[in-house]
Scaffold this motif. Structure first.
Motif, PDB file in Angstrom:
ATOM      1  N   ASN A  73       0.850  -1.196   0.000  1.00 58.69           N
ATOM      2  CA  ASN A  73       0.000   0.000   0.000  1.00 58.69           C
ATOM      3  C   ASN A  73       0.890   1.251   0.000  1.00 58.69           C
ATOM      4  OD1 ASN A  73      -1.665   2.194   0.708  1.00 58.69           O
ATOM      5  ND2 ASN A  73      -3.053   0.862   1.851  1.00 58.69           N
ATOM      6  N   ASN A  90       5.540   1.589   2.245  1.00 57.76           N
ATOM      7  CA  ASN A  90       5.537   2.210   0.910  1.00 57.76           C
ATOM      8  C   ASN A  90       6.925   2.353   0.298  1.00 57.76           C
ATOM      9  OD1 ASN A  90       6.486   4.390   2.365  1.00 57.76           O
ATOM     10  ND2 ASN A  90       4.644   5.641   2.079  1.00 57.76           N
ATOM     11  N   SER A 146       7.167   0.026  -2.569  1.00 58.05           N
ATOM     12  CA  SER A 146       6.274   0.147  -3.727  1.00 58.05           C
ATOM     13  C   SER A 146       6.468   1.440  -4.517  1.00 58.05           C
ATOM     14  CB  SER A 146       4.809   0.021  -3.285  1.00 58.05           C
ATOM     15  OG  SER A 146       4.440   1.060  -2.408  1.00 58.05           O
ATOM     16  N   TYR A 162       4.687   2.215  -8.094  1.00 57.57           N
ATOM     17  CA  TYR A 162       3.860   3.427  -8.158  1.00 57.57           C
ATOM     18  C   TYR A 162       4.720   4.641  -8.492  1.00 57.57           C
ATOM     19  CZ  TYR A 162       0.099   0.693  -6.068  1.00 57.57           C
ATOM     20  OH  TYR A 162      -0.873  -0.261  -5.844  1.00 57.57           O
ATOM     21  N   VAL A 174      -2.646   6.107  -7.951  1.00 56.47           N
ATOM     22  CA  VAL A 174      -3.156   4.726  -7.958  1.00 56.47           C
ATOM     23  C   VAL A 174      -4.326   4.614  -8.928  1.00 56.47           C
ATOM     24  CG1 VAL A 174      -2.409   4.325  -5.586  1.00 56.47           C
ATOM     25  CG2 VAL A 174      -4.733   5.157  -6.014  1.00 56.47           C
ATOM     26  N   TRP A 199      -8.849   0.675  -6.790  1.00 54.39           N
ATOM     27  CA  TRP A 199      -9.026   1.245  -5.458  1.00 54.39           C
ATOM     28  C   TRP A 199     -10.468   1.653  -5.146  1.00 54.39           C
ATOM     29  CZ3 TRP A 199      -5.238   2.215  -1.553  1.00 54.39           C
ATOM     30  CH2 TRP A 199      -3.970   1.689  -1.855  1.00 54.39           C
ATOM     31  N   ALA A 204      -9.936  -2.668  -1.148  1.00 53.31           N
ATOM     32  CA  ALA A 204      -9.364  -1.317  -1.195  1.00 53.31           C
ATOM     33  C   ALA A 204     -10.434  -0.281  -0.897  1.00 53.31           C
ATOM     34  CB  ALA A 204      -8.735  -1.059  -2.559  1.00 53.31           C
ATOM     35  N   PRO A 240      -9.302   1.648   2.599  1.00 53.71           N
ATOM     36  CA  PRO A 240      -8.041   1.892   1.882  1.00 53.71           C
ATOM     37  C   PRO A 240      -6.849   2.116   2.805  1.00 53.71           C
ATOM     38  CG  PRO A 240      -9.504   3.788   1.731  1.00 53.71           C
ATOM     39  CD  PRO A 240     -10.302   2.680   2.334  1.00 53.71           C
ATOM     40  N   PHE A 263      -5.815  -1.434   3.641  1.00 52.58           N
ATOM     41  CA  PHE A 263      -5.680  -2.288   2.461  1.00 52.58           C
ATOM     42  C   PHE A 263      -4.230  -2.780   2.322  1.00 52.58           C
ATOM     43  CE2 PHE A 263      -5.285  -2.226  -2.400  1.00 52.58           C
ATOM     44  CZ  PHE A 263      -5.734  -3.549  -2.534  1.00 52.58           C
ATOM     45  N   ASP A 299      -2.800  -4.486  -0.286  1.00 52.14           N
ATOM     46  CA  ASP A 299      -2.275  -4.260  -1.629  1.00 52.14           C
ATOM     47  C   ASP A 299      -1.116  -5.223  -1.931  1.00 52.14           C
ATOM     48  OD1 ASP A 299      -2.166  -3.080  -4.104  1.00 52.14           O
ATOM     49  OD2 ASP A 299      -0.944  -1.375  -3.470  1.00 52.14           O
ATOM     50  N   PRO A 354       0.270  -5.122  -6.204  1.00 52.79           N
ATOM     51  CA  PRO A 354       0.091  -3.723  -6.596  1.00 52.79           C
ATOM     52  C   PRO A 354       0.010  -3.531  -8.101  1.00 52.79           C
ATOM     53  CG  PRO A 354       2.359  -4.131  -5.939  1.00 52.79           C
ATOM     54  CD  PRO A 354       1.594  -5.377  -5.599  1.00 52.79           C
TER      55      PRO A 354
END
Length: 556
Positions: free
Chosen positions: A62, A69, A72, A77, A184, A189, A194, A198, A201, A203, A206
């Motif tokens: 997430n 994060n 990710s 992302y 996202v 989402w 999600a 959220p 979540f 994730d 992803p």
């Protein structure tokens, strides 16, 4: 994030999230070895990162969860623009091919690039971008940079244009809106788990627009694979990334020194002898200073709610000695004003610093502790949390503990797993915490992470960066005024914020935090350098890590 991801900003946040923090991002063990083929000039398309996170991976991605994060953002992302703190906020268009402010600096428009697809093949549109920001509005726990409590009024999409409107002039918030908010997909989402929650979540699979997908995740290693739908044709040249979960600096350092890993982001004792000398041609390091490693003092519960206690701590620590013992002098001592020097010398208020004269002063400590009700017969007992496996932090805290003891302060050091550490610091479950933030292009950003009320939360709820829970409407007003002020007034505001740091001591900067960066040129070229600082170089620096990965090219 906070990591040392660097640690929450090197961890914690590494930087820098907010990253904090930050908080925990450094790494170790397990996972895949490095290159597919090879050595010396041979074509190699697989890379291994050695960055100690102090924990095994949870396999959640997430991008709005500051605990995870760092695994990710940048890989999967992306943000609208890359804003480079090392090159005076130089912008590199990413999802947005262009941006423009209105003349009054209240309206920001983005043109979203055509032809971008999510890694599931669906097109990325302006609607996705607007959806992302409105998701943050509806779920405060996702708004890690407190945009909606800082005057953001609306985000709307029309065709390929996204229009962002603020209540007041807000040019500095470009860094957060364009450079720090992961975008996202709406079609993922706004449905299922999600949509239900959220914030919580997981994730685990992803769907992003970035250069990599998560092909496999285990607690010991994350394996990323090049995204075949990535919008930059021919990139990334590095096809596979292994990100082992190191829980201690030592194995990560060994993997770097022996060439098993090519990209590092943590403290290495005697780095020249241990790392560079093993392969002087290919092993290199570069540590640009970006923020502070600091002590967060809980201001909502316990002895540290007393300002005299916090000031006593600030007068009790010999920071130069902490640097010498903890990191062999590789990091300079910080100042209590929190201004990273010499990077931000123009913002530093020397006169205010001289007025308070923070340096180790046992007599001053005794006086302050007495005013708070502590004495030799009633010593002050405190505990501080840190991340197990961060051997530099452990050494620094042992030195601090030894310095405090003769002055009547009994400090208990609790080195805990990174995930536990993150949970505690985000929820305010500590007396003192050792960590760092991500900072930004000017001192305002690290100060905002540390002092802005919108970045905090009640005890028991997640705070995105103001972990000590410092709340002061007058200070918040300074942060809110800053975006619309001219340069001279912005400097005055930062001086006033320095006085808050000096008088209230909500955090105690100990050492200047760098973007830890070790790299090997045996199989890859294109690394950032002091001469070409195109991005923050640490692997935990997000989204800068994407820029690094897109610059890398296999030799041969």
């Amino acid at each position: 994030m906070i990591m040392k991801f660097g640690k929450p900003a090197r961890a914690l946040g590494a930087l820098v999230s907010v990253g904090v923090l930050a908080l925990v991002a450094a790494c170790g063990g397990g996972g895949g070895s490095g290159n597919n083929s090879g050595s010396n000039g041979s074509s190699s398309t697989s890379l291994t990162i050695a960055n100690v996170g102090g924990t095994t991976w949870t396999c959640g991605f997430n991008p709005f969860n500051p605990s995870v994060n760092g695994q990710s953002i940048g890989f999967v992302y992306e943000t609208l623009v890359h804003v480079n703190p090392l090159q005076n906020s130089k912008e590199t268009p990413m999802i947005a091919e262009s941006s423009k402010w209105s003349s009054d600096k209240k309206t920001l428009t983005f043109q979203i690039r055509d032809g971008i697809k999510w890694n599931d093949g669906q097109p990325l549109t302006a609607d996705d971008v607007a959806f992302t920001f409105n998701l943050l509005k509806e779920n405060k726990g996702l708004d890690l940079n407190a945009l909606w409590s800082s005057g953001l009024q609306s985000v709307e999409a029309s065709g390929s244009t996204v229009t962002v409107k603020f209540k007041t002039p807000s040019e500095p918030y470009f860094y957060y809106v364009a450079g720090q908010t992961p975008i996202v997909p709406k079609h993922i989402w706004d449905t299922g788990d999600a949509a239900k929650d959220p914030v919580q979540f997981t994730d685990s699979k992803p769907v992003g627009s970035g250069p990599y997908t998560v092909s496999d995740c285990k607690p010991q290693n994350i394996r990323y694979q090049a995204n075949p739908n990535f919008w930059q044709k021919g990139k990334p040249a590095v096809k596979t990334i292994n990100y082992p979960a190191y829980t201690d600096n030592s194995p990560a350092n060994l993997d770097l020194a022996t060439g098993k890993a090519q990209w590092g982001g943590q403290y290495i004792p005697n780095v020249d002898r241990y790392y560079v000398d093993r392969d002087k041609t290919n092993n290199h390091y570069w540590y640009p200073p970006v923020a502070n490693v600091e002590i967060f003092a809980n201001m909502k519960q316990g002895p540290t709610t007393n300002k005299a206690v916090r000031q006593a701590l600030a007068y009790a620590i010999d920071k130069d000695q902490v640097s010498k013992i903890g990191v062999g002098g590789q990091l300079p001592a910080s100042n209590q004003a929190g201004i990273v020097l010499p990077t931000f010398q123009d913002w530093y208020d020397q006169a205010a610093a001289d007025q308070y004269g923070y340096k180790q002063d046992p007599a001053k400590v005794k006086e302050l502790l007495a005013s708070a009700g502590y004495s030799t017969s009633k010593p002050l007992k405190l505990s501080i949390i840190s991340v197990s496996g961060y051997t530099d932090w452990e050494a620094e805290l042992q030195e601090i503990k030894q310095e405090l003891q003769p002055m009547g302060i009994d400090l208990t050091v609790q080195n805990i797993a990174g995930q536990t550490y993150n949970n505690k610091i985000y929820k305010g479950d500590f007396q003192l915490a050792y960590g760092s933030q991500n900072g930004g292009p000017v001192p305002y950003f690290e100060m905002r992470q540390n002092l802005y009320g919108g970045n905090s939360a009640p005890i028991g709820q997640n705070a995105s960066s103001n972990f000590e829970r410092y709340m002061n409407p007058k200070t918040d007003a300074l942060f809110n005024e800053y975006p619309g002020a001219d340069s001279a007034r912005q400097h005055e505001i930062v001086k006033e914020l320095q006085k808050v740091m000096l008088e209230e001591v909500p955090v105690i900067p100990v050492l200047e935090s760098v973007s830890w960066f070790q790299y090997n040129t045996k199989d890859f070229t294109g690394w950032p350098t002091k001469e070409d600082p195109y991005a923050l170089p640490a692997p935990y620096a997000t989204p800068d890590n994407e820029q690094v990965l897109l610059h890398l090219q296999p030799k041969g």
